[in-house]
Design an enzyme around this catalytic site. Structure first.
Site: not given
Length: 260
Positions: A135, A115, A112, A66
């Site tokens: 993360e 993911e 992300g 992200a």
């Protein structure tokens, strides 16, 4: 439909969606997520599109996470809203779609990005790919489904190790654990994705959609996946594709499925 951060290209019944922020290693910012929502929603509604391949621009990254710069001013409510919106608008949208989506992982797939790949139905990685959920190095946890989908794909122990260490895994390690389906050379990545998706698209579309729903329900709390399978199996008998499939089998010819 015009986009700033993604590219959309049709190739027969296959639609390519390419995240096009190469200078940022294709990081997911708010605009990119919004454009992904719009592109996937349009593709799922388009009868001419049978399935989607998603990849990243360039040779370094699928999606390297992200855009952390957008996190700096968030508080508890803002963080929860960001996660929930991402789930609803992109990640669950892909996972629950009735059309097959393949992630072609062409480099780093981190945070992300991993993911996003895990929300897809099938993952193919080039042998230079590296995958991880970093993360916890930021004082966070995966917020776009990573704790749930990684656990379902590779098991609780391996998922906890990847998440808690924040270590990356190689493409071969990902293949061995079940995180990806295939590993190819970078040059063969997209041809392999096309070949696999083309084979899937030769099958009955309504049956493919039913299979996706059944497999998704296998991992849902409070849902009996066997009941889903029974109902979806029965529903297939009411389709024109089932009748065509049986007739084609008896006549020893290739079935001509129409999605009806």
């Amino acid at each position: 439909m015009e986009f700033e951060n993604i590219l959309v290209e049709g190739k027969g019944r296959i639609q390519y969606i390419t995240i096009n922020r190469e200078s940022k290693l294709n990081a997911l910012n708010k605009l990119t997520l919004l454009e992904l929502h719009d592109a996937f929603t349009a593709a799922f509604a388009d009868d001419k599109v049978g399935g989607i391949i998603i990849t990243g621009a360039g040779t370094k990254a699928f999606v390297a996470g992200a855009d952390i710069t957008e996190f700096a001013e968030l508080d508890v409510a803002g963080g929860e809203a960001l996660s929930r919106e991402g789930h609803n608008q992109v990640f669950d949208l892909i996972a629950n779609s009735s059309k097959p989506v393949i992630a072609a992982i062409n480099g780093f797939a981190l945070g992300g990005g991993l993911e996003l790949a895990m929300a897809c139905h099938i993952r193919i990685a080039s042998d230079n790919a590296r995958m991880g959920l970093p993360e916890v190095t930021l004082g966070l946890i995966p917020g776009y489904g990573g704790t749930q989908r990684l656990t379902r794909l590779i098991g609780r122990g391996k998922a906890l190790e990847m998440i808690m260490t924040a270590d990356m895994v190689t493409a071969d390690q990902a293949l061995a654990s079940g995180l990806v389906n295939h590993v190819t050379t970078p040059a063969d990545l997209l041809p392999k994705a096309e070949e696999l998706l083309t084979r899937i698209l030769s099958r009955a579309p309504l049956a493919i959609a039913a299979a996706i729903r059944c497999v998704n329900d296998a991992g849902r709390d409070g849902v009996n996946g066997f009941d889903t399978e029974i109902k979806e199996f029965g529903a297939c008998f009411g389709t024109e594709d089932f009748k065509e499939g049986v007739v084609a089998f008896l006549e020893k010819r290739k079935a001509n499925f129409t999605g009806n």
